[in-house]
Design a protein around this motif. Structure first.
Motif, short mmCIF file in Angstrom:
data_model
loop_
_atom_site.label_atom_id
_atom_site.label_comp_id
_atom_site.label_asym_id
_atom_site.label_seq_id
_atom_site.Cartn_x
_atom_site.Cartn_y
_atom_site.Cartn_z
N HIS A 257 1.15 -9.13 4.75
CA HIS A 257 -0.02 -8.26 4.57
C HIS A 257 -0.44 -8.40 3.11
N TRP A 258 -0.72 -9.65 2.72
CA TRP A 258 -1.45 -10.00 1.50
C TRP A 258 -0.64 -10.14 0.22
N GLN B 145 0.80 -1.21 0.00
CA GLN B 145 0.00 0.00 0.00
C GLN B 145 0.85 1.28 0.00
N ASN C 170 -8.09 -5.89 14.33
CA ASN C 170 -8.44 -4.82 13.38
C ASN C 170 -9.95 -4.64 13.45
N ASN D 43 -1.71 -10.66 8.54
CA ASN D 43 -2.76 -9.65 8.66
C ASN D 43 -4.06 -10.20 8.08
N GLU D 44 -5.08 -10.28 8.91
CA GLU D 44 -6.46 -10.56 8.48
C GLU D 44 -6.59 -11.77 7.55
N GLU E 58 -5.57 1.80 -1.48
CA GLU E 58 -6.60 1.11 -0.70
C GLU E 58 -7.17 -0.08 -1.50
N TRP E 59 -6.30 -1.01 -1.81
CA TRP E 59 -6.66 -2.28 -2.44
C TRP E 59 -7.59 -2.06 -3.64
N PHE F 24 -7.37 7.02 3.90
CA PHE F 24 -7.47 6.63 5.32
C PHE F 24 -6.39 7.31 6.17
N TYR G 205 -13.16 -2.23 12.18
CA TYR G 205 -13.72 -1.13 11.37
C TYR G 205 -15.23 -1.00 11.53
N TRP H 110 -5.12 3.25 11.60
CA TRP H 110 -4.97 3.01 10.17
C TRP H 110 -5.46 4.27 9.47
N GLU I 37 -5.34 -2.05 13.90
CA GLU I 37 -5.89 -1.13 12.89
C GLU I 37 -7.27 -0.67 13.34
C1 FCB Z 1 -7.94 -3.54 6.36
C2 FCB Z 1 -6.56 -3.80 5.79
C3 FCB Z 1 -5.74 -2.55 5.57
C4 FCB Z 1 -6.58 -1.39 5.06
C5 FCB Z 1 -7.85 -1.23 5.86
C6 FCB Z 1 -8.72 -0.08 5.43
O1 FCB Z 1 -8.77 -4.62 6.06
O2 FCB Z 1 -5.83 -4.64 6.67
O3 FCB Z 1 -4.68 -2.88 4.72
O4 FCB Z 1 -6.80 -1.50 3.72
O5 FCB Z 1 -8.59 -2.41 5.83
#
Ligand code: FCB
Length: 478
Positions: free
Chosen positions: A132-133, A28, A305, A176-177, A430-431, A439, A307, A423, A376
């Motif tokens: 991280h992916w 990122q 994490n 990560n996730e 952002e993917w 962000f 959100y 974050w 995050e």
């Molecule tokens: C999470 C990701 C991070 C970022 C946030 C907004 O799922 O771990 O890389 O993109 O969302």
């Protein structure tokens, strides 16, 4: 909900020694996609595939942090933060994903050494995520995380990194996730590698967790005593109307087990949750003797994490209404939906700080004594420069304020929370949304790479300095 958060008019303190940090991830922010011997990852392939990422954006340049890491370390220091969570790009270290020491790209390791030294010189504690992916594309070509071999290759890579950088890194996050990798990347296909296959997603789930377990063991073998090793999960509270009937309550339990328990239960208790949908559970044939023991070896901390929550209601997954989305496969007559009357960020994500409070208390009850870090939490918003040259990102300040109040209340009520990482440090790639969603607490002008701290950076620095979050104002300035 709002009452519980606004009723106290005092500063809410955090414990002494609480960690205040900011987070980023390699693909990122680094850019320099082909510099210094880096190999391609699945995200290079995905972002270069037309139609996968908004606006055709890629991480080729991103925030150019590969070249600007000193400026970024200075930024972190200027905000008075004590910690920085960043990730290491696997294909920078092993361009073909595998091969052990002979295949190591020394330039990649040297980059991270320089970054770690820059942080150390500024008194900033690193928290380093190992995945991280950005799976090396060469491994994806051999099956990626659907193949058990990738878990072994991951541990091999982690061992190389641990040996080279272990003296500089007090805290490691293995993955990560994993839920997002399995679900977004392999079930619904909106993330790399863009697959849409339930069986593959279920296999990926197990191999990611196995990769975590093997990597944690590899790290412990090569890093100094006292090094902390943990994993970061994306955790999602499941919400229903208060008078929801039993069938929906059942759907909520199943969804919770399938999103959250699917990762928490093997890590904490060494078993997959009985309640999860068969479609998401790794088939027994994939799980070998010893896998669950490796996966459930004690963690030094759990990274959380947070959100947003997910809301469920009755609906027809084949005929979705506005605001609805399919629930998990196998949940008949149930849909996810976004209650329009609640507040959302510009990602369309619900704002629900109480979800964070509940999550922290739940985890502290389920895993007594396990330190938690919020690795995050943050808010995507439409940020722009005002005529005064200031990015007045009030939406983000509100979001952070509410979530920090919720976290402080959770600590006061017994949650074992050791730190918080916002974050993100920087606006970044952002993917699937590319650069359209911001962000950062620091604004990045992607044309010039100029970095400008936003108003939220000032707010957050103030919270870190005081180690306390001030009361919500009676009224926010407009
Ligand atoms: C999470 C990701 C991070 C970022 C946030 C907004 O799922 O771990 O890389 O993109 O969302």
């Amino acid at each position: 909900m709002t009452d519980a958060i606004t009723s106290s008019g005092e500063d809410l303190p955090f414990p002494a020694g609480f960690t205040w940090g900011a987070a980023t991830a390699a693909y990122q922010i680094e850019g320099a996609a082909t510099a210094g011997g880096r190999g391609p990852s699945v995200w290079d392939t995905f972002s270069h595939t037309p139609g996968k990422v908004r606006g055709g954006d890629t991480g080729d340049i991103a925030c150019d942090s590969y070249h600007r890491y000193v400026e970024d370390a200075d930024l972190i220091k200027s905000l008075g933060l004590s910690a920085y969570r960043f990730s290491i790009s696997w294909p920078r270290i092993l361009p073909s994903g595998e091969g052990g020491k002979g295949a190591v790209n020394q330039a990649g390791l040297d980059y991270y050494k320089r970054l770690l030294d820059a942080l150390a010189e500024r008194g900033i504690r690193p928290s380093v995520t190992l995945f991280h992916w950005d799976t090396p594309q060469a491994l994806q070509d051999k099956g990626g995380w659907a193949s058990r071999d990738t878990a072994l290759r991951f541990a091999e890579y982690v061992s190389v990194v641990g040996e080279a950088l272990g003296d500089r890194v007090p805290t490691w996050v293995t993955l990560n996730e994993p839920h997002v990798v399995a679900h977004n990347g392999h079930r619904i296909g909106v993330h790399a590698p863009g697959l849409t296959d339930d069986a593959v997603a279920a296999a990926v789930t197990h191999h990611l967790l196995l990769g975590h377990g093997l990597a944690a063991g590899a790290l412990r073998a090569v890093t100094p005593a006292g090094t902390e090793v943990g994993i970061t999960l994306s955790l999602t509270p499941v919400r229903l109307d208060s008078d929801a009937p039993e069938d929906l309550q059942h759907a909520a339990r199943v969804t919770d087990a399938s999103f959250n328990g699917l990762f928490l239960d093997p890590l904490l208790y060494g078993r997959y949750p009985a309640h999860a949908l068969p479609e998401v559970l790794p088939p027994a044939g994939l799980i070998r003797d010893g896998d669950l023991a490796a996966i459930s070896a004690p963690l030094d901390f759990l990274g959380v994490n947070y959100y947003r929550p997910v809301h469920l209601r009755r609906g027809d997954p084949a005929r979705l209404l506005l605001g609805e989305a399919p629930a998990l496969p196998g949940l008949d007559g149930v849909v996810q939906f976004d209650p329009a009357e609640l507040e959302h960020t510009n990602m369309g994500w619900l704002i629900d700080p109480e979800g964070l409070y509940e999550l922290l208390l739940r985890l502290s009850k389920d895993a007594p004594g396990l330190p938690l870090y919020i690795t995050e939490n943050g808010c995507g918003a439409e940020d722009y420069f005002g005529t005064d040259g200031v990015v007045n990102d009030l939406e983000r300040i509100k979001y952070l304020h509410q979530h920090l109040r919720a976290a402080a209340r959770a600590v006061n009520d017994g949650a074992n929370l050791a730190g918080y990482f916002v974050w993100s440090l920087l606006d970044n790639f952002e993917w699937a949304w590319g650069y359209q969603k911001r962000f950062g607490i620091v604004y990045v002008d992607f044309a010039t790479q100029n970095r400008t701290p936003k108003a939220s950076a000032g707010f957050y620095a103030g919270v870190a300095r005081a180690n306390a979050v001030p009361p919500l104002p009676a009224e926010w300035p407009v």
